[in-house]
Design a protein around this motif. Structure first.
Motif, PDB file in Angstrom:
ATOM      1  N   PHE A 188      33.676  45.354  36.613  1.00 50.65           N
ATOM      2  CA  PHE A 188      34.726  44.809  35.528  1.00 50.65           C
ATOM      3  C   PHE A 188      34.954  45.982  34.784  1.00 50.65           C
ATOM      4  CE2 PHE A 188      34.622  43.535  30.989  1.00 50.65           C
ATOM      5  CZ  PHE A 188      35.731  42.739  30.805  1.00 50.65           C
ATOM      6  N   PHE A 189      34.053  46.757  34.402  1.00 52.28           N
ATOM      7  CA  PHE A 189      34.534  47.930  33.359  1.00 52.28           C
ATOM      8  C   PHE A 189      35.327  48.894  34.131  1.00 52.28           C
ATOM      9  CE2 PHE A 189      30.715  46.540  31.139  1.00 52.28           C
ATOM     10  CZ  PHE A 189      31.341  45.845  29.817  1.00 52.28           C
ATOM     11  N   GLY A 190      34.946  49.031  35.336  1.00 46.47           N
ATOM     12  CA  GLY A 190      35.663  50.014  36.256  1.00 46.47           C
ATOM     13  C   GLY A 190      37.161  49.686  36.528  1.00 46.47           C
ATOM     14  N   GLY A 191      37.404  48.421  36.727  1.00 47.52           N
ATOM     15  CA  GLY A 191      38.802  47.679  36.590  1.00 47.52           C
ATOM     16  C   GLY A 191      39.319  47.866  35.190  1.00 47.52           C
ATOM     17  N   LEU A 192      38.721  47.578  34.293  1.00 49.88           N
ATOM     18  CA  LEU A 192      39.362  47.890  33.009  1.00 49.88           C
ATOM     19  C   LEU A 192      39.626  49.200  32.563  1.00 49.88           C
ATOM     20  CD1 LEU A 192      39.900  46.285  30.208  1.00 49.88           C
ATOM     21  CD2 LEU A 192      37.406  46.909  29.536  1.00 49.88           C
ATOM     22  N   SER A 193      38.878  50.170  32.977  1.00 50.70           N
ATOM     23  CA  SER A 193      39.119  51.474  32.871  1.00 50.70           C
ATOM     24  C   SER A 193      40.305  51.858  33.581  1.00 50.70           C
ATOM     25  CB  SER A 193      37.931  52.363  33.207  1.00 50.70           C
ATOM     26  OG  SER A 193      38.338  53.834  33.055  1.00 50.70           O
ATOM     27  N   VAL A 194      40.851  51.647  34.819  1.00 53.57           N
ATOM     28  CA  VAL A 194      41.628  51.821  35.684  1.00 53.57           C
ATOM     29  C   VAL A 194      42.990  51.191  35.043  1.00 53.57           C
ATOM     30  CG1 VAL A 194      42.777  51.543  38.030  1.00 53.57           C
ATOM     31  CG2 VAL A 194      40.353  52.396  37.677  1.00 53.57           C
ATOM     32  N   TYR A 195      42.903  50.091  34.624  1.00 50.63           N
ATOM     33  CA  TYR A 195      43.976  49.215  34.155  1.00 50.63           C
ATOM     34  C   TYR A 195      44.548  50.169  32.829  1.00 50.63           C
ATOM     35  CZ  TYR A 195      46.811  46.024  31.367  1.00 50.63           C
ATOM     36  OH  TYR A 195      47.598  45.445  30.750  1.00 50.63           O
TER      37      TYR A 195
ATOM     38  N   ALA B 198      23.013  42.119  41.050  1.00 46.65           N
ATOM     39  CA  ALA B 198      24.288  41.611  40.935  1.00 46.65           C
ATOM     40  C   ALA B 198      24.907  41.788  39.658  1.00 46.65           C
ATOM     41  CB  ALA B 198      24.045  39.940  41.247  1.00 46.65           C
ATOM     42  N   VAL B 199      24.208  41.773  38.599  1.00 47.49           N
ATOM     43  CA  VAL B 199      24.696  41.753  37.079  1.00 47.49           C
ATOM     44  C   VAL B 199      25.277  42.937  37.031  1.00 47.49           C
ATOM     45  CG1 VAL B 199      24.032  42.013  34.717  1.00 47.49           C
ATOM     46  CG2 VAL B 199      23.341  39.959  36.141  1.00 47.49           C
ATOM     47  N   ILE B 200      24.364  44.210  37.578  1.00 44.58           N
ATOM     48  CA  ILE B 200      25.007  45.654  37.428  1.00 44.58           C
ATOM     49  C   ILE B 200      26.207  45.890  38.090  1.00 44.58           C
ATOM     50  CG2 ILE B 200      24.357  48.139  38.090  1.00 44.58           C
ATOM     51  CD1 ILE B 200      21.518  47.486  37.501  1.00 44.58           C
ATOM     52  N   LEU B 201      26.431  45.350  39.348  1.00 43.55           N
ATOM     53  CA  LEU B 201      27.656  45.242  40.336  1.00 43.55           C
ATOM     54  C   LEU B 201      28.739  44.533  39.608  1.00 43.55           C
ATOM     55  CD1 LEU B 201      26.121  45.126  43.683  1.00 43.55           C
ATOM     56  CD2 LEU B 201      27.142  47.308  42.624  1.00 43.55           C
ATOM     57  N   VAL B 202      28.560  43.596  38.978  1.00 45.67           N
ATOM     58  CA  VAL B 202      29.602  42.909  38.205  1.00 45.67           C
ATOM     59  C   VAL B 202      30.046  43.538  37.055  1.00 45.67           C
ATOM     60  CG1 VAL B 202      30.332  40.660  36.960  1.00 45.67           C
ATOM     61  CG2 VAL B 202      29.083  40.672  39.183  1.00 45.67           C
TER      62      VAL B 202
END
Length: 97
Positions: free
Chosen positions: A43-50, A35-39
């Protein structure tokens, strides 16, 4: 001699951080670890896309203005310009033969 001390300090800090991280991760169950890895992944994937989309959107913006595209202007040529070096006045030949 001084670089050995710096390397030793850096290695100590790395070992301390590695031990601490292993102890923290060793305490949680595999389900919580997943769960920690997926969160973190989302989070970092969304930040990268943003950051990527924001950067592309803001390309060419300066002080709230968009980049203005202009047509290429023709470069003014001199009268003596020629691609044939024998046809140049400075070589003793006239351009009007």
């Amino acid at each position: 001699m001084e670089t050995r001390k710096k390397k030793g300090c850096i290695e100590k800090v790395q070992d301390w951080a590695d031990d601490r991280l292993r102890r923290m991760c060793g305490r949680i169950t595999p389900g919580k670890r997943l769960a920690v890895i997926l969160v973190m992944f989302f989070f970092f994937g969304g930040l990268s896309v943003y950051i990527t989309v924001s950067s592309i959107y803001n390309i060419g913006k300066r002080d709230g203005r968009r980049l203005q595209i202009e047509h290429i202007k023709q470069y003014p040529l001199h009268d003596s310009d020629s691609i044939n070096p024998l046809n140049r006045p400075e070589y003793g030949r006239s351009t009007e033969e």
